[in-house]
Design an enzyme around this catalytic site. Structure first.
Site, PDB file in Angstrom:
ATOM      1  NE  ARG A  90      -3.557   2.412   2.507  1.00 45.82           N
ATOM      2  CZ  ARG A  90      -4.607   2.571   3.310  1.00 45.82           C
ATOM      3  NH1 ARG A  90      -4.943   1.624   4.159  1.00 45.82           N
ATOM      4  NH2 ARG A  90      -5.314   3.680   3.261  1.00 45.82           N
ATOM      5  CG  ASN A 145     -11.023  -0.969  -1.575  1.00 38.47           C
ATOM      6  OD1 ASN A 145     -12.135  -0.834  -2.051  1.00 38.47           O
ATOM      7  ND2 ASN A 145     -10.689  -0.470  -0.390  1.00 38.47           N
ATOM      8  CB  CYS A 165     -18.006   0.433  -0.792  1.00 35.01           C
ATOM      9  SG  CYS A 165     -16.949   1.866  -0.470  1.00 35.01           S
ATOM     10  CG  HIS A 195     -13.479   3.829  -3.641  1.00 35.38           C
ATOM     11  ND1 HIS A 195     -12.261   3.374  -3.206  1.00 35.38           N
ATOM     12  CD2 HIS A 195     -14.364   3.491  -2.650  1.00 35.38           C
ATOM     13  CE1 HIS A 195     -12.388   2.791  -2.022  1.00 35.38           C
ATOM     14  NE2 HIS A 195     -13.666   2.857  -1.666  1.00 35.38           N
ATOM     15  CE1 TYR A 242     -10.999   6.103  -1.694  1.00 37.78           C
ATOM     16  CE2 TYR A 242     -13.165   6.324  -0.686  1.00 37.78           C
ATOM     17  CZ  TYR A 242     -11.885   5.797  -0.675  1.00 37.78           C
ATOM     18  OH  TYR A 242     -11.495   4.978   0.344  1.00 37.78           O
TER      19      TYR A 242
END
Length: 419
Positions: A90, A145, A165, A195, A242
């Site tokens: 990440r 995700n 989500c 998103h 987002y």
């Protein structure tokens, strides 16, 4: 009812357990299987889960295992919460795109493509094990995700899956608090891709209160999503946070360059949480878990699983096949809208026509998602370049080539075809 959580060693898991204990009347679990390749996390999170269930007087037992087949054997539902590569991957997703003047984010833009490439093959392999060994009719609930791409991969392969989500339920809770009503009294006009969504109406008692909120609480709403009040006024809608990566890309990029990555912050929180989970005296959800993210995660999961079991309730926002709901997208694309479970599948509620700018952005990102899934399933540098170039935050060919080199350099160990 047996529930398997693949990725059960996540520090999120006690949030789920807390929800399961609070809503045991609608979701009567007898066994919760935590599946994770990390033995230390399994031990700590599994121990914490057992103490929480014991404190609540729950009859459910915890099975902690690294064997996916054992975990999903006979499961009525399987929840996927995977993070391939952990916080190290990440952190990479959130930083290497900066070298090509792009935002670094784990689900949006170049970083999101990297996560899709790492994740889709693993999710598909797990799903095949679910198909072979879970209970007949078992559902896969994907919280992994990028949810839209992963869910479409599962559906395309013929799995019984739905994506989830927490963005919509977070908005629902926020608007309910503003209106002074219970969350189930708030119906969202939520539309888009995972998103990449907008709240186009907020109905309370059949009345749309969004125009009123945009007049009287505009500053609060814009602060919540970190976007300009004028933008919300022009849209006549509340974009998800987002959308900031699109509407304020350069501003976000400057912030990212000046601050530590979110992965670094999450890593510190996770270490704190794991230390708490190791304490045999801790048997309630720690306050520190609120800083981990994933607000209302457990409520969203419980509501969805209860709906699948036939518990009546309002429409829930999920990721599912388009099937004509957004006529400008292919039927097999995955969209995020309110839907109801009819006993066999989720059926989306109708969506009013979208404004040109919103429709155009959704169509562009959907095109990228289709190319991203093709690259994730079939591999190959050329497919990655095509997907990268198609993303609205990239577009330029030279930048796409540079970003692809950076992506492959950071992810080669996760992509057998790239080594």
């Amino acid at each position: 009812m047996k529930l398997a959580i693949v990725g059960g060693g996540s520090t999120y898991t006690p949030e789920l357990i807390d929800g399961f204990t609070r809503y045991a009347d609608v979701l009567p679990l007898t066994e919760i299987a935590l599946v994770d390749p990390d033995p230390r996390r399994l031990e700590l999170v599994g121990g914490m889960a057992r103490r929480m269930l014991a404190r609540a007087g729950s009859p459910a037992r915890i099975l902690a295992t690294s064997d996916v087949r054992e975990g999903v054997e006979g499961a009525d539902a399987v929840l996927l919460q995977l993070r391939i590569g952990g916080q190290d991957a990440r952190h990479a997703d959130e930083t290497w795109p900066h070298d090509a003047h792009c935002i670094g984010q784990e689900t949006t833009g170049p970083g999101g493509l990297a996560k899709a490439l790492r994740t889709v093959p693993v999710a598909l392999a797990i799903a095949e094990t679910v198909r072979a060994h879970a209970a007949p009719g078992a559902w896969i609930v994907d919280f992994t995700n990028p949810v839209g791409i992963v869910t479409r991969a599962l559906l395309q392969a013929g799995h019984r899956a739905v994506g989830l989500c927490n963005v919509a339920i977070g908005f629902q809770r926020r608007f309910a608090a503003i209106a002074g009503v219970s969350p189930d009294e708030v119906a969202l006009g939520h539309v888009g891709l995972n998103h990449l969504t907008w709240e186009r109406s907020i109905r309370v008692g059949g009345r749309d209160i969004l125009p009123e909120l945009l007049r009287e609480r505009l500053g609060d709403l814009s602060d919540d999503v970190h976007l300009a009040p004028a933008l919300l006024t022009q849209l006549g809608a509340v974009p998800s946070y987002y959308l900031r990566y699109y509407y304020a890309h350069d501003e976000v990029l400057a912030e990212q360059r000046a601050e530590p990555s979110r992965a670094e912050a999450v890593r510190a929180i996770e270490n704190e949480l794991l230390a708490l989970y190791a304490d045999p005296a801790v048997d309630t959800k720690p306050e520190a878990l609120e800083r981990r993210g994933g607000a209302f995660y457990s409520e969203a999961a419980v509501e969805l699983l209860a709906a699948i079991r036939g518990v009546p309730g309002p429409a829930r926002v999920v990721n599912l096949r388009n099937d004509g709901v957004l006529p400008f997208l292919p039927d097999d694309h995955v969209i995020e809208v309110p839907a109801r479970f009819d006993g066999a599948r989720f059926v989306a509620e109708p969506v009013a026509p979208l404004d040109d700018d919103v429709r155009g952005l959704i169509a562009a990102v959907a095109g990228y998602e289709r190319l991203a899934l093709d690259a994730a399933v079939h591999g190959g540098r050329e497919r990655v370049v095509r997907a990268m170039r198609a993303h609205p935050l990239v577009l330029q060919h030279d930048r796409a080539e540079r970003l692809t080199d950076l992506l492959l350099g950071a992810n080669a160990r996760f992509l057998p075809w790239a080594s």
